[in-house]
Write a protein that holds these residues in place. Structure first.
Motif, short mmCIF file in Angstrom:
data_model
loop_
_atom_site.label_atom_id
_atom_site.label_comp_id
_atom_site.label_asym_id
_atom_site.label_seq_id
_atom_site.Cartn_x
_atom_site.Cartn_y
_atom_site.Cartn_z
N GLU A 91 -13.95 1.33 12.66
CA GLU A 91 -13.72 2.51 11.82
C GLU A 91 -13.04 2.04 10.55
OE1 GLU A 91 -10.86 6.49 11.62
OE2 GLU A 91 -11.50 5.75 13.59
N LEU A 92 -13.57 2.44 9.40
CA LEU A 92 -12.99 2.06 8.10
C LEU A 92 -12.05 3.17 7.64
CD1 LEU A 92 -12.92 0.14 5.63
CD2 LEU A 92 -14.82 1.47 4.70
N ILE A 93 -10.79 2.80 7.36
CA ILE A 93 -9.82 3.74 6.82
C ILE A 93 -9.41 3.24 5.44
CG2 ILE A 93 -7.51 4.73 7.07
CD1 ILE A 93 -7.79 4.53 10.07
N SER A 94 -9.53 4.12 4.44
CA SER A 94 -9.18 3.75 3.06
C SER A 94 -8.09 4.67 2.53
CB SER A 94 -10.40 3.83 2.15
OG SER A 94 -11.40 2.92 2.56
N ASP A 95 -7.19 4.11 1.76
CA ASP A 95 -6.10 4.88 1.15
C ASP A 95 -6.05 4.62 -0.35
OD1 ASP A 95 -4.75 6.61 2.85
OD2 ASP A 95 -3.58 5.00 3.76
N LEU A 96 -5.68 5.65 -1.10
CA LEU A 96 -5.41 5.52 -2.53
C LEU A 96 -3.97 5.97 -2.74
CD1 LEU A 96 -6.42 5.01 -5.43
CD2 LEU A 96 -7.17 7.39 -5.49
N GLY A 97 -3.07 5.01 -2.95
CA GLY A 97 -1.67 5.36 -3.10
C GLY A 97 -0.78 4.14 -3.12
N SER A 98 0.43 4.34 -3.56
CA SER A 98 1.40 3.25 -3.69
C SER A 98 1.65 2.55 -2.37
CB SER A 98 2.71 3.82 -4.23
OG SER A 98 3.77 2.91 -4.06
N GLY A 99 1.90 1.25 -2.46
CA GLY A 99 2.21 0.46 -1.28
C GLY A 99 3.59 0.71 -0.73
N ILE A 100 4.39 1.51 -1.42
CA ILE A 100 5.71 1.86 -0.89
C ILE A 100 5.73 3.31 -0.41
CG2 ILE A 100 6.95 0.15 -2.25
CD1 ILE A 100 7.79 2.39 -4.15
N ASN A 101 4.56 3.95 -0.39
CA ASN A 101 4.43 5.32 0.10
C ASN A 101 4.02 5.29 1.57
OD1 ASN A 101 3.82 7.96 0.68
ND2 ASN A 101 2.12 8.12 -0.77
N TYR A 102 4.89 5.77 2.44
CA TYR A 102 4.63 5.75 3.88
C TYR A 102 3.89 6.99 4.35
CZ TYR A 102 7.84 1.81 4.45
OH TYR A 102 8.43 0.58 4.38
N ARG A 103 3.62 7.95 3.46
CA ARG A 103 3.03 9.22 3.86
C ARG A 103 1.55 9.32 3.50
NH1 ARG A 103 5.18 11.47 7.72
NH2 ARG A 103 4.14 13.40 7.11
N LYS A 104 0.90 8.21 3.27
CA LYS A 104 -0.53 8.25 2.96
C LYS A 104 -1.32 8.68 4.19
CE LYS A 104 -0.59 3.96 1.51
NZ LYS A 104 0.83 3.66 1.44
N LYS A 105 -2.34 9.51 3.96
CA LYS A 105 -3.11 10.10 5.06
C LYS A 105 -3.71 9.03 5.96
CE LYS A 105 -6.84 13.40 5.91
NZ LYS A 105 -7.85 14.30 5.26
N LEU A 131 1.13 -2.32 3.38
CA LEU A 131 2.27 -1.76 2.66
C LEU A 131 2.89 -2.87 1.81
CD1 LEU A 131 4.11 0.32 5.42
CD2 LEU A 131 3.21 1.26 3.29
N ARG A 132 3.43 -2.51 0.66
CA ARG A 132 4.12 -3.49 -0.16
C ARG A 132 5.47 -3.83 0.48
NH1 ARG A 132 2.05 -6.65 -2.61
NH2 ARG A 132 3.90 -7.04 -3.88
N LEU A 133 6.12 -2.80 0.98
CA LEU A 133 7.40 -2.96 1.67
C LEU A 133 7.28 -2.32 3.05
CD1 LEU A 133 9.81 -1.91 -1.23
CD2 LEU A 133 9.39 -4.23 -0.44
N GLY A 134 7.69 -3.01 4.08
CA GLY A 134 7.67 -2.42 5.41
C GLY A 134 6.45 -2.76 6.23
#
Length: 202
Positions: A91-105, A131-134
């Protein structure tokens, strides 16, 4: 989360409908306990145990902003090709958002799948795409729930100094965008100045 969960919480945990949870109970596949008000409750440990034999491969791609959509497509192509080459159903999961944002769908879905024992392996193009951090926290979850982590381009990982520079840039970019608006001239000026400083640090 309590060790006892409701029908809807059980359905969310396992990624199925509430109707499926009720059917599984009536078929004896899972057991429910009843509250004093005669409401169904399910033990988390038993629910998770039902999914321990799952063998899903998740390929995860992420970029930070809209102007990186071409890079997102490249990540997706690499991930799909790599999984297909290895004969993995994925399953491919893609996100568009900051690497320090933990709330990406997509990230939230990935964590839920891992924590319900549904993911046999997680595939990334690079370590920092998670993630950039974490990121190490997610890798620890993978270890706890028996998920193998496959990073395709380990040899291209950045140095500590490069990683730190990227992290600081992204943190300040995010906070300046929140403060001034992502499209404001002041925010763009701050980001450009940060990039110039970062070049001097390398």
């Amino acid at each position: 989360m309590s060790n006892l969960v409701t029908v809807s919480e059980a359905a969310e945990l396992l990624g199925v409908s509430t109707r499926t949870i009720r059917r599984w109970e009536s078929e004896g596949r899972i057991k429910a306990v009843r509250t004093e008000g005669n409401h169904r409750r399910f033990e988390v440990s038993e629910l998770l145990g039902k999914n321990k034999d799952a063998s899903l491969t998740v390929a995860y791609a992420r970029v930070s902003s809209n102007d990186q959509k071409e890079d997102l497509k490249r990540q997706e192509i690499v991930l799909e090709s790599f999984c297909s080459k290895n004969g993995w159903s994925y399953e491919l999961i893609s996100d568009l958002g900051s690497g320090i944002n933990y709330r990406k769908k997509g990230l939230i879905r990935l964590i839920k799948l891992i924590c319900s024992y549904q993911v046999e392996r997680l595939v990334l193009t690079h370590k920092d795409r998670l993630l950039r951090l974490g990121g190490d926290l997610i890798f620890t979850l993978c270890e706890i729930f028996g998920t193998e982590v496959v990073i395709i381009n380990r040899s291209e990982d950045s140095t500590f100094e490069e990683e730190l520079t990227k992290d600081v840039l992204e943190i300040i970019t995010v906070f300046s965008a929140r403060l001034y608006g992502s499209r404001s001239d002041k925010n763009k000026q701050i980001v450009q100045e940060l990039k110039e400083v970062a070049k001097d640090l390398k």
